[in-house]
Each structure stands twice: as C-alpha cells, then as structure tokens.
Motif scaffolding. Sequence first.
Motif, PDB file in Angstrom:
ATOM      1  N   TYR A 198      -8.209 -13.552   4.915  1.00 53.30           N
ATOM      2  CA  TYR A 198      -9.178 -12.531   4.770  1.00 53.30           C
ATOM      3  C   TYR A 198     -10.525 -13.313   4.656  1.00 53.30           C
ATOM      4  O   TYR A 198     -10.775 -14.604   4.482  1.00 53.30           O
ATOM      5  CB  TYR A 198      -8.898 -11.829   3.287  1.00 53.30           C
ATOM      6  CG  TYR A 198      -9.284 -12.804   2.014  1.00 53.30           C
ATOM      7  CD1 TYR A 198     -10.480 -12.523   1.611  1.00 53.30           C
ATOM      8  CD2 TYR A 198      -8.234 -13.575   1.748  1.00 53.30           C
ATOM      9  CE1 TYR A 198     -10.572 -13.514   0.406  1.00 53.30           C
ATOM     10  CE2 TYR A 198      -8.579 -14.176   0.674  1.00 53.30           C
ATOM     11  CZ  TYR A 198      -9.714 -14.075  -0.039  1.00 53.30           C
ATOM     12  OH  TYR A 198     -10.220 -15.017  -1.370  1.00 53.30           O
ATOM     13  N   ILE A 258      -9.317  -8.424   6.887  1.00 54.11           N
ATOM     14  CA  ILE A 258      -7.880  -8.827   6.764  1.00 54.11           C
ATOM     15  C   ILE A 258      -7.649  -9.262   8.340  1.00 54.11           C
ATOM     16  O   ILE A 258      -7.797  -8.757   9.396  1.00 54.11           O
ATOM     17  CB  ILE A 258      -6.761  -8.137   6.360  1.00 54.11           C
ATOM     18  CG1 ILE A 258      -7.090  -7.820   4.874  1.00 54.11           C
ATOM     19  CG2 ILE A 258      -5.370  -8.738   6.624  1.00 54.11           C
ATOM     20  CD1 ILE A 258      -6.365  -6.664   4.262  1.00 54.11           C
ATOM     21  N   LEU A 262      -1.440  -9.896   0.594  1.00 55.39           N
ATOM     22  CA  LEU A 262      -1.357 -10.139   1.784  1.00 55.39           C
ATOM     23  C   LEU A 262       0.052 -10.742   2.241  1.00 55.39           C
ATOM     24  O   LEU A 262       0.555 -11.577   1.500  1.00 55.39           O
ATOM     25  CB  LEU A 262      -2.379 -11.197   2.487  1.00 55.39           C
ATOM     26  CG  LEU A 262      -3.776 -10.742   2.349  1.00 55.39           C
ATOM     27  CD1 LEU A 262      -4.890 -11.707   2.746  1.00 55.39           C
ATOM     28  CD2 LEU A 262      -4.059  -9.313   3.173  1.00 55.39           C
TER      29      LEU A 262
END
Length: 153
Positions: free
Chosen positions: A88, A145, A82
């Motif tokens: 997330y 996400i 990420l």
Amino acid sequence: MNVLTEHAGLDGHDQLAALMAANRQPPIGETLDFTMVELERGRVVFAGSPSRKVYNPIGSVHGGYAATLLDSACGCAVHSALAAGLGYTTLELKIAYHRPLSEASGPVRAEGKIMSIGRRVGFSEATLVDAQGRLCASATSTLLIFPLDPLAG
C-alpha cells in the motif's frame, strides 16, 4: 528493514506481528522514538514520547511528529488487513491538530482503524491522544493497495 521482503509469504497482519515479536521497528520509529504497541486486523496503536528533539522553533512539538504517528497508524491499520503479496501507499492524508504537544504531554498514543477497504483502495482514520487521554490530533487517510509483483496486474 522491509517487512514486505523479509516476510513476503505472510499476510499484512502476520508481517507486522513478526516485527513486533522480534522487537524491531522501521527506521522512522527509531528516528522519532515511537513503536507499535497493539495490533489486530484492521487496528493498530503506536506509542511514543515526544522530546525536545522534535521541537519546532517556537518551542512545541513539530506538527510533523503527530502527522508521522497518524500516517503510520492509518497505513499500518490497512496493512494489517492485506493478503500476502499486497502493498500500500498513502494517497491522501488529512490532519487536524486539536491541541499542542510538548514534553509535558507524556507518552502519546496513535490508534488507527480501517473505515473501509476494497480491492484497490483503503480508507482509515486515526486519533492521537496524550497521557491524560486528551485528543491532540486526528487524521483520515486514503491508501492505494497494489500487488507487489508488477506482472500480477
């Protein structure tokens, strides 16, 4: 302890790397005595030794122990990819148990890998093996996400 706030300016990989470098782990790792031992973008490995403190009433390791290691491996594999400012959460986790765990299983390793990742959803998989390298459990996970700043949309 929260890597998202303590290391907010770093991307997911670097947040996890900072955690490892400081020899810190989240409270769940302390509670169940497991830790992240390998990290690369899109892949992580957790290791732990199941003890009697995680036994169920029938004398084997509770399935939740394996599920927690596998969920951690799946989630952190996605986290490691990420960008800064993203978080997330697990939407779905499917576990398959292949063999029971006990104290005699020795140290176990849960390896998580990204299968695919997009802007809003990540898919990962993980395996849990015992000290002899035998597959004990496996998992697939779907993860949402999202931006950590609620105004970022």
